[in-house]
Scaffold this motif. Structure first.
Motif, PDB file in Angstrom:
ATOM      1  N   UNK A  73       0.814  -1.136   0.044  1.00 37.39           N
ATOM      2  CA  UNK A  73      -0.112   0.203   0.062  1.00 37.39           C
ATOM      3  C   UNK A  73       1.166   0.816  -0.469  1.00 37.39           C
ATOM      4  N   UNK A  74       2.339   1.293   0.351  1.00 36.29           N
ATOM      5  CA  UNK A  74       2.898   2.091  -0.136  1.00 36.29           C
ATOM      6  C   UNK A  74       3.003   2.736   1.304  1.00 36.29           C
ATOM      7  N   UNK A  75       4.363   3.989   1.404  1.00 37.46           N
ATOM      8  CA  UNK A  75       4.919   4.318   2.320  1.00 37.46           C
ATOM      9  C   UNK A  75       4.114   5.272   3.293  1.00 37.46           C
ATOM     10  N   UNK A  76       3.441   5.194   4.409  1.00 40.16           N
ATOM     11  CA  UNK A  76       2.545   6.242   5.136  1.00 40.16           C
ATOM     12  C   UNK A  76       2.608   7.565   4.727  1.00 40.16           C
ATOM     13  N   UNK A  77       4.064   8.374   4.898  1.00 42.36           N
ATOM     14  CA  UNK A  77       4.297  10.161   3.836  1.00 42.36           C
ATOM     15  C   UNK A  77       3.222  10.131   2.605  1.00 42.36           C
ATOM     16  N   UNK A  78       3.917   9.414   1.659  1.00 35.24           N
ATOM     17  CA  UNK A  78       3.554   9.522   0.034  1.00 35.24           C
ATOM     18  C   UNK A  78       1.325   9.611   0.084  1.00 35.24           C
ATOM     19  N   UNK A  79       1.499   8.816   1.125  1.00 36.43           N
ATOM     20  CA  UNK A  79      -0.220   8.668   1.037  1.00 36.43           C
ATOM     21  C   UNK A  79      -1.055   9.497   1.356  1.00 36.43           C
ATOM     22  N   UNK A  80       0.029   9.975   3.134  1.00 38.04           N
ATOM     23  CA  UNK A  80      -1.022  11.378   3.211  1.00 38.04           C
ATOM     24  C   UNK A  80      -0.199  12.885   2.425  1.00 38.04           C
ATOM     25  N   UNK A  81       0.129  12.304   1.236  1.00 35.83           N
ATOM     26  CA  UNK A  81       0.117  13.692   0.186  1.00 35.83           C
ATOM     27  C   UNK A  81      -0.514  13.789  -0.221  1.00 35.83           C
ATOM     28  N   UNK A  82      -0.882  12.230  -1.146  1.00 34.66           N
ATOM     29  CA  UNK A  82      -1.620  11.953  -2.577  1.00 34.66           C
ATOM     30  C   UNK A  82      -2.378  11.787  -1.596  1.00 34.66           C
ATOM     31  N   UNK A  83      -2.875  12.269  -0.698  1.00 32.85           N
ATOM     32  CA  UNK A  83      -4.815  11.963  -0.214  1.00 32.85           C
ATOM     33  C   UNK A  83      -4.628  13.678   0.691  1.00 32.85           C
ATOM     34  N   UNK A  84      -3.678  14.357   0.600  1.00 29.17           N
ATOM     35  CA  UNK A  84      -3.831  15.800   1.317  1.00 29.17           C
ATOM     36  C   UNK A  84      -4.134  15.485   2.718  1.00 29.17           C
ATOM     37  N   UNK A  85      -3.812  15.001   3.241  1.00 24.77           N
ATOM     38  CA  UNK A  85      -3.988  14.522   4.258  1.00 24.77           C
ATOM     39  C   UNK A  85      -2.818  15.122   5.808  1.00 24.77           C
ATOM     40  N   UNK A  86      -2.432  15.736   4.994  1.00 21.44           N
ATOM     41  CA  UNK A  86      -1.091  16.438   6.090  1.00 21.44           C
ATOM     42  C   UNK A  86      -1.192  17.327   7.271  1.00 21.44           C
ATOM     43  N   UNK A  87      -2.792  16.879   7.611  1.00 21.85           N
ATOM     44  CA  UNK A  87      -3.369  18.067   8.143  1.00 21.85           C
ATOM     45  C   UNK A  87      -2.373  17.934   9.636  1.00 21.85           C
ATOM     46  N   UNK A  88      -2.727  19.019  11.116  1.00 20.76           N
ATOM     47  CA  UNK A  88      -2.482  18.288  11.839  1.00 20.76           C
ATOM     48  C   UNK A  88      -2.621  17.701  12.605  1.00 20.76           C
ATOM     49  N   UNK A  89      -3.945  17.583  12.665  1.00 21.95           N
ATOM     50  CA  UNK A  89      -4.621  16.532  13.633  1.00 21.95           C
ATOM     51  C   UNK A  89      -4.565  14.823  13.307  1.00 21.95           C
ATOM     52  N   UNK A  90      -4.349  14.497  11.436  1.00 24.20           N
ATOM     53  CA  UNK A  90      -4.280  13.132  11.065  1.00 24.20           C
ATOM     54  C   UNK A  90      -2.143  12.868  11.057  1.00 24.20           C
ATOM     55  N   UNK A  91      -1.604  14.145  11.372  1.00 22.66           N
ATOM     56  CA  UNK A  91      -0.495  13.846  11.628  1.00 22.66           C
ATOM     57  C   UNK A  91       0.036  13.584  12.686  1.00 22.66           C
ATOM     58  N   UNK A  92      -0.756  13.974  14.190  1.00 19.13           N
ATOM     59  CA  UNK A  92      -0.536  13.587  15.226  1.00 19.13           C
ATOM     60  C   UNK A  92      -1.993  12.313  15.443  1.00 19.13           C
TER      61      UNK A  92
END
Length: 251
Positions: A73-92
């Protein structure tokens, strides 16, 4: 699937089960048999859903071979970037997930020593995606013996004690989580500079700040979490269990 300093990982089909697996080929030219066996033994010992399963081991004329659970399924950081989910709540949420995996490892008195985005995969096969912490090549049992971990790759996520060549501890992993948190919240690295030498100097001086252009929307709690972790003296860094009690990581 990936390539490391001493190994390459390929997607293969297990003949006995006809299932897709990840196969890690560790070069005999670069690693001794006991070093490859060390990683295999750790994987067999770790019984936790955030660590990949070891199915089997083999040996060829050129490689030590580990048959592993496939995570495609790939790397965590790539997944978050591809889904535009690098919001603080999601990062936490995901830092807490990583810290829980690390707490289990540290309870076994094992330090990972190579925590970085490349070694954090996302598991999307379950209702709530979770992080899998991979690559235990550098992991060591922390006991009464001093262990010095030599810096072989990029110093970006390395703790000061790794760069200075002094004994590492479980706190060495905690430092890497602090750097990872900074990167995930801002998209930039706190210590990375134009050369490896300059990056090492920045790490050893703990020379970082929170530039307004990258942290204008980041909470004080998140900044405090990073500040608490990025301590030059590993004895002043919190344990994984203490980190999980920090206000920023509360659900």
């Amino acid at each position: 699937l990936s390539r490391g300093r001493f190994s390459i990982v390929k997607k293969c089909i297990h003949k006995a089960t006809r299932k897709d697996v990840a196969v890690k080929f560790v070069s005999k030219k670069m690693k001794k048999k006991e070093q490859a066996a060390h990683e295999a033994a750790l994987l067999q010992h770790l019984q936790h859903p955030q660590y990949i399963t070891l199915h089997d081991t083999y040996e060829s004329p050129t490689s030590y071979i580990l048959i592993l659970e496939l995570m495609d399924d790939g790397r965590l950081l790539d997944y978050l970037m591809n889904h535009d989910e690098l919001m603080e709540e999601k990062v936490a949420f995901y830092i807490r997930d990583i810290m829980e995996a690390l707490q289990y490892l540290h309870n076994c008195r094992v330090a990972h020593l190579d925590i970085k985005p490349e070694n954090l995969l996302i598991d999307l096969r379950i209702p709530v995606p979770r992080v899998k912490l991979i690559d235990l090549e550098d992991a060591v049992q922390i006991s009464g013996h001093f262990h010095i971990h030599h810096l072989l790759g990029n110093p970006e996520f390395a703790a000061p004690e790794v760069i200075q060549g002094i004994p590492v501890s479980l706190g060495t992993d905690i430092w890497s989580i602090g750097v990872l948190t900074y990167v995930m919240l801002s998209g930039v690295s706190p210590f990375l500079d134009e050369s490896k030498e300059e990056t090492c100097i920045n790490v050893c001086r703990v020379d970082f700040s929170f530039p307004h252009e990258y942290f204008c929307g980041v909470s004080n709690a998140a900044r405090d979490f990073i500040n608490v972790i990025l301590q030059e003296d590993f004895r002043r860094r919190p344990t994984a269990a203490t980190c999980l009690q920090h206000p920023w990581l509360q659900p």
